[in-house]
Design a protein around this motif. Structure first.
Motif, PDB file in Angstrom:
ATOM      1  N   THR A 269       0.701  -0.948   0.037  1.00 27.34           N
ATOM      2  CA  THR A 269       0.382   0.346   0.043  1.00 27.34           C
ATOM      3  C   THR A 269       0.954   0.950   0.113  1.00 27.34           C
ATOM      4  OG1 THR A 269      -1.734  -0.988   0.966  1.00 27.34           O
ATOM      5  CG2 THR A 269      -2.074   1.222   1.456  1.00 27.34           C
ATOM      6  N   ALA A 270       1.910   1.534   1.059  1.00 31.69           N
ATOM      7  CA  ALA A 270       3.058   1.732   0.526  1.00 31.69           C
ATOM      8  C   ALA A 270       3.356   2.622  -0.481  1.00 31.69           C
ATOM      9  CB  ALA A 270       4.504   2.158   1.993  1.00 31.69           C
ATOM     10  N   ALA A 271       3.897   1.492  -1.209  1.00 29.44           N
ATOM     11  CA  ALA A 271       4.679   1.426  -2.279  1.00 29.44           C
ATOM     12  C   ALA A 271       3.706   2.336  -3.289  1.00 29.44           C
ATOM     13  CB  ALA A 271       5.350   0.338  -2.788  1.00 29.44           C
ATOM     14  N   TYR A 272       2.397   2.036  -3.134  1.00 29.91           N
ATOM     15  CA  TYR A 272       1.755   2.133  -4.884  1.00 29.91           C
ATOM     16  C   TYR A 272       1.383   3.550  -3.795  1.00 29.91           C
ATOM     17  CZ  TYR A 272      -2.262   2.492  -7.527  1.00 29.91           C
ATOM     18  OH  TYR A 272      -2.824   3.364  -8.575  1.00 29.91           O
ATOM     19  N   ALA A 273       1.581   4.027  -3.213  1.00 30.85           N
ATOM     20  CA  ALA A 273       0.920   5.377  -2.674  1.00 30.85           C
ATOM     21  C   ALA A 273       1.894   6.113  -3.229  1.00 30.85           C
ATOM     22  CB  ALA A 273       0.680   5.590  -1.235  1.00 30.85           C
ATOM     23  N   ILE A 274       3.066   5.840  -2.865  1.00 30.91           N
ATOM     24  CA  ILE A 274       4.709   7.040  -3.010  1.00 30.91           C
ATOM     25  C   ILE A 274       4.376   6.825  -4.634  1.00 30.91           C
ATOM     26  CG2 ILE A 274       6.729   6.939  -3.503  1.00 30.91           C
ATOM     27  CD1 ILE A 274       6.882   5.384  -0.743  1.00 30.91           C
ATOM     28  N   ALA A 275       4.442   5.653  -5.206  1.00 31.34           N
ATOM     29  CA  ALA A 275       3.953   5.614  -7.321  1.00 31.34           C
ATOM     30  C   ALA A 275       3.585   6.120  -8.188  1.00 31.34           C
ATOM     31  CB  ALA A 275       4.250   4.233  -7.593  1.00 31.34           C
ATOM     32  N   HIS A 276       2.386   6.271  -7.207  1.00 32.32           N
ATOM     33  CA  HIS A 276       1.010   7.608  -7.687  1.00 32.32           C
ATOM     34  C   HIS A 276       0.957   8.347  -7.057  1.00 32.32           C
ATOM     35  CE1 HIS A 276       0.902   3.140  -8.997  1.00 32.32           C
ATOM     36  NE2 HIS A 276       0.589   3.594  -9.853  1.00 32.32           N
ATOM     37  N   ALA A 277       1.912   9.066  -5.798  1.00 28.97           N
ATOM     38  CA  ALA A 277       1.588  10.228  -5.813  1.00 28.97           C
ATOM     39  C   ALA A 277       1.429  11.467  -6.409  1.00 28.97           C
ATOM     40  CB  ALA A 277       3.082  11.060  -4.314  1.00 28.97           C
ATOM     41  N   SER A 278       2.031  11.200  -7.525  1.00 34.48           N
ATOM     42  CA  SER A 278       2.090  12.456  -8.407  1.00 34.48           C
ATOM     43  C   SER A 278       0.422  12.877  -8.935  1.00 34.48           C
ATOM     44  CB  SER A 278       2.969  12.968  -9.417  1.00 34.48           C
ATOM     45  OG  SER A 278       3.061  13.642  -9.813  1.00 34.48           O
ATOM     46  N   ALA A 279       0.592  11.920  -9.376  1.00 31.86           N
ATOM     47  CA  ALA A 279      -1.290  11.615 -10.372  1.00 31.86           C
ATOM     48  C   ALA A 279      -2.679  11.665  -8.826  1.00 31.86           C
ATOM     49  CB  ALA A 279      -1.395  10.304 -10.684  1.00 31.86           C
ATOM     50  N   LEU A 280      -1.774  11.126  -8.257  1.00 33.73           N
ATOM     51  CA  LEU A 280      -3.542  11.334  -7.140  1.00 33.73           C
ATOM     52  C   LEU A 280      -3.132  12.569  -6.335  1.00 33.73           C
ATOM     53  CD1 LEU A 280      -3.147   7.918  -5.653  1.00 33.73           C
ATOM     54  CD2 LEU A 280      -4.837   8.677  -7.029  1.00 33.73           C
ATOM     55  N   GLY A 281      -1.724  13.271  -6.141  1.00 36.16           N
ATOM     56  CA  GLY A 281      -2.207  14.465  -4.942  1.00 36.16           C
ATOM     57  C   GLY A 281      -1.220  14.282  -3.274  1.00 36.16           C
ATOM     58  N   ILE A 282      -0.872  13.279  -3.975  1.00 37.73           N
ATOM     59  CA  ILE A 282      -1.055  12.631  -2.307  1.00 37.73           C
ATOM     60  C   ILE A 282       0.673  13.152  -1.673  1.00 37.73           C
ATOM     61  CG2 ILE A 282       0.276  10.858  -1.022  1.00 37.73           C
ATOM     62  CD1 ILE A 282      -1.663   8.734  -3.236  1.00 37.73           C
ATOM     63  N   LYS A 283       0.609  13.829  -0.567  1.00 39.70           N
ATOM     64  CA  LYS A 283       1.186  14.934   0.098  1.00 39.70           C
ATOM     65  C   LYS A 283       2.761  14.327   0.769  1.00 39.70           C
ATOM     66  CE  LYS A 283      -0.263  17.703   3.923  1.00 39.70           C
ATOM     67  NZ  LYS A 283      -0.783  18.823   4.393  1.00 39.70           N
ATOM     68  N   TYR A 284       1.944  12.591   2.125  1.00 37.75           N
ATOM     69  CA  TYR A 284       2.754  12.215   2.113  1.00 37.75           C
ATOM     70  C   TYR A 284       1.764  11.133   3.186  1.00 37.75           C
ATOM     71  CZ  TYR A 284       1.258  13.547   6.552  1.00 37.75           C
ATOM     72  OH  TYR A 284       0.617  14.374   7.970  1.00 37.75           O
ATOM     73  N   ILE A 285       3.141   9.555   3.484  1.00 41.39           N
ATOM     74  CA  ILE A 285       2.809   8.864   3.686  1.00 41.39           C
ATOM     75  C   ILE A 285       3.691   7.989   4.898  1.00 41.39           C
ATOM     76  CG2 ILE A 285       2.586   6.639   2.960  1.00 41.39           C
ATOM     77  CD1 ILE A 285       3.287   8.597   0.302  1.00 41.39           C
ATOM     78  N   ILE A 286       2.874   8.101   5.824  1.00 42.74           N
ATOM     79  CA  ILE A 286       3.903   7.274   6.739  1.00 42.74           C
ATOM     80  C   ILE A 286       3.728   5.847   7.491  1.00 42.74           C
ATOM     81  CG2 ILE A 286       3.820   7.044   9.679  1.00 42.74           C
ATOM     82  CD1 ILE A 286       2.854  10.305   9.992  1.00 42.74           C
ATOM     83  N   TRP A 287       4.141   5.016   7.587  1.00 37.70           N
ATOM     84  CA  TRP A 287       4.397   3.687   7.836  1.00 37.70           C
ATOM     85  C   TRP A 287       5.202   2.567   8.484  1.00 37.70           C
ATOM     86  CZ3 TRP A 287       2.077  -0.794   8.349  1.00 37.70           C
ATOM     87  CH2 TRP A 287       2.195  -2.041   7.884  1.00 37.70           C
ATOM     88  N   ARG A 288       5.359   2.089   9.177  1.00 36.65           N
ATOM     89  CA  ARG A 288       6.257   1.551  10.755  1.00 36.65           C
ATOM     90  C   ARG A 288       6.755   2.820  11.215  1.00 36.65           C
ATOM     91  NH1 ARG A 288       6.150  -3.487  10.591  1.00 36.65           N
ATOM     92  NH2 ARG A 288       8.785  -3.883  10.910  1.00 36.65           N
ATOM     93  N   GLN A 289       6.752   3.275  11.792  1.00 33.99           N
ATOM     94  CA  GLN A 289       7.570   4.978  12.240  1.00 33.99           C
ATOM     95  C   GLN A 289       8.264   5.183  11.011  1.00 33.99           C
ATOM     96  OE1 GLN A 289       9.121   3.435  15.955  1.00 33.99           O
ATOM     97  NE2 GLN A 289      10.287   5.211  16.181  1.00 33.99           N
ATOM     98  N   ARG A 290       8.112   5.214  10.109  1.00 29.72           N
ATOM     99  CA  ARG A 290       8.474   6.065   8.713  1.00 29.72           C
ATOM    100  C   ARG A 290       8.241   7.533   7.737  1.00 29.72           C
ATOM    101  NH1 ARG A 290      10.293   1.852   5.395  1.00 29.72           N
ATOM    102  NH2 ARG A 290       8.305   1.354   5.750  1.00 29.72           N
ATOM    103  N   ILE A 291       8.807   8.360   7.717  1.00 23.33           N
ATOM    104  CA  ILE A 291       7.334   8.664   6.774  1.00 23.33           C
ATOM    105  C   ILE A 291       8.302   9.431   5.319  1.00 23.33           C
ATOM    106  CG2 ILE A 291       8.785  11.090   7.095  1.00 23.33           C
ATOM    107  CD1 ILE A 291       5.990  12.097   7.550  1.00 23.33           C
ATOM    108  N   TYR A 292       7.359   9.597   4.533  1.00 20.95           N
ATOM    109  CA  TYR A 292       8.267   9.492   2.785  1.00 20.95           C
ATOM    110  C   TYR A 292       7.047  10.675   2.643  1.00 20.95           C
ATOM    111  CZ  TYR A 292       9.728   9.136  -1.903  1.00 20.95           C
ATOM    112  OH  TYR A 292      10.412   9.051  -2.712  1.00 20.95           O
TER     113      TYR A 292
END
Length: 321
Positions: A269-292
């Motif tokens: 889920t985290a990998a998909y969100a990062i890969a499609h962040a530009s198209a979806l307008g995602i600002k950041y993802i947090i998973w397992r005490q890490r932030i992207y």
């Protein structure tokens, strides 16, 4: 010629008065006695707050300005802010304990000096080795017998407070670096924010923004089903959840650490969100005490918040612009 006993008593009196000169205001009979004794050199006391709180306040003001300019909720920056605040609080608390401990020892020394006593505390204070006064077992035992367990280890408090101060200063330095790094990327981030025009919280959709609703739908279609998806909330420290700009995609329930297939689900889920962040307008993802954070790409470890859910080990948090 002085006897060994009188010599020890004279040294003890000088040591006791030296402690009083540092830790207690001298008044009345005590002040008179101090004047009668030779002055003893004392080490300068460390400042309780060497400008750290002032620095932190200025950095907080900068963070507020960046939040407004860079699309809101700089979670990566807020995490560094949280770490600095926690370290400063620990340093301040230990400094208070240390001050209390020193004051109590000074009071004990004063009492024994005024009564011309030769108890265990005076014996330790008269030692030629300063470390004996801080960590000697006899003094610790004497303090404990006087119901002063809080200050039983003055030497340990000194070391702990010095360590806490260094850690606080390190966290402030790290926070300064985070702010500097984000400021250096101002043009790129402003262009990114401009690309995703801010949206208002909605009604009739559970309070999420249209963009967050679209991300929720797409992620659920591509990576679901999830045990549950939680979006709008106003309790605790809601940040983007409070304005409908974030959802939590749970991969376990009941605060259970994600392992095995659940962890793989979260990873995907985290990998998909990062890969499609530009198209979806995602600002950041947090998973397992890490932030992207797409405004400053790359995974970064976050501070320990003390629990599975608080540290995002059971869900993937996704925020949008």
């Amino acid at each position: 010629m002085e006897s060994p006993t009188s010599t020890l008593r004279r040294r003890a009196r000088r040591a006791a008065v030296a402690v009083l000169a540092v830790a207690l205001p001298l008044t009345g009979a005590t002040a008179h006695s101090a004047a009668a004794q030779p002055a003893a050199p004392t080490a300068p006391a460390l400042p309780s707050d060497p400008g750290d709180s002032g620095k932190f306040a200025k950095l907080n003001a900068q963070i507020s300005k960046l939040d407004k300019a860079y699309g809101g909720d700089l979670a990566k920056l807020r995490d560094a802010q949280y770490a600095a605040k926690k370290a400063l609080q620990k340093s301040s608390s230990l400094q208070g304990d240390l001050n209390d401990a020193r004051s109590l020892v000074a009071q004990m020394a004063a009492t024994q000096y005024m009564t011309d006593g030769q108890g265990p505390a005076i014996s330790m204070l008269s030692s030629s080795d300063p470390s004996d006064m801080l960590s000697g077992y006899t003094l610790i035992e004497h303090i404990s017998q006087n119901k002063s367990a809080k200050v039983a280890q003055i030497g340990k408090l000194v070391d702990e407070q010095a360590t806490a101060r260094r850690q606080a200063q390190q966290k402030i330095t790290e926070l300064q670096k985070e702010i500097k790094d984000l400021s250096a990327q101002k043009k790129r981030i402003e262009a990114l924010v401009k690309k995703y025009k801010p949206q208002s919280p909605s009604v009739g959709m559970g309070g999420v923004t249209p963009r967050m609703m679209n991300v929720k739908t797409v992620i659920d279609q591509e990576e679901g089903p999830f045990p549950t998806i939680g979006c709008v909330r106003t309790t605790g420290d809601p940040q983007d959840h409070g304005t409908g700009h974030a959802c939590d995609f749970m991969v376990t329930t009941g605060g259970v650490m994600a392992t095995g297939s659940a962890k793989s689900h979260g990873d995907a889920t985290a990998a998909y969100a990062i890969a499609h962040a530009s198209a979806l307008g995602i600002k950041y993802i947090i998973w397992r005490q890490r932030i992207y954070d797409l405004r400053s790409p790359g995974w970064r470890m976050m501070e320990n918040r003390g629990g599975v859910t608080a540290n995002h080990f059971d869900h993937v948090h996704i925020s949008v612009f």
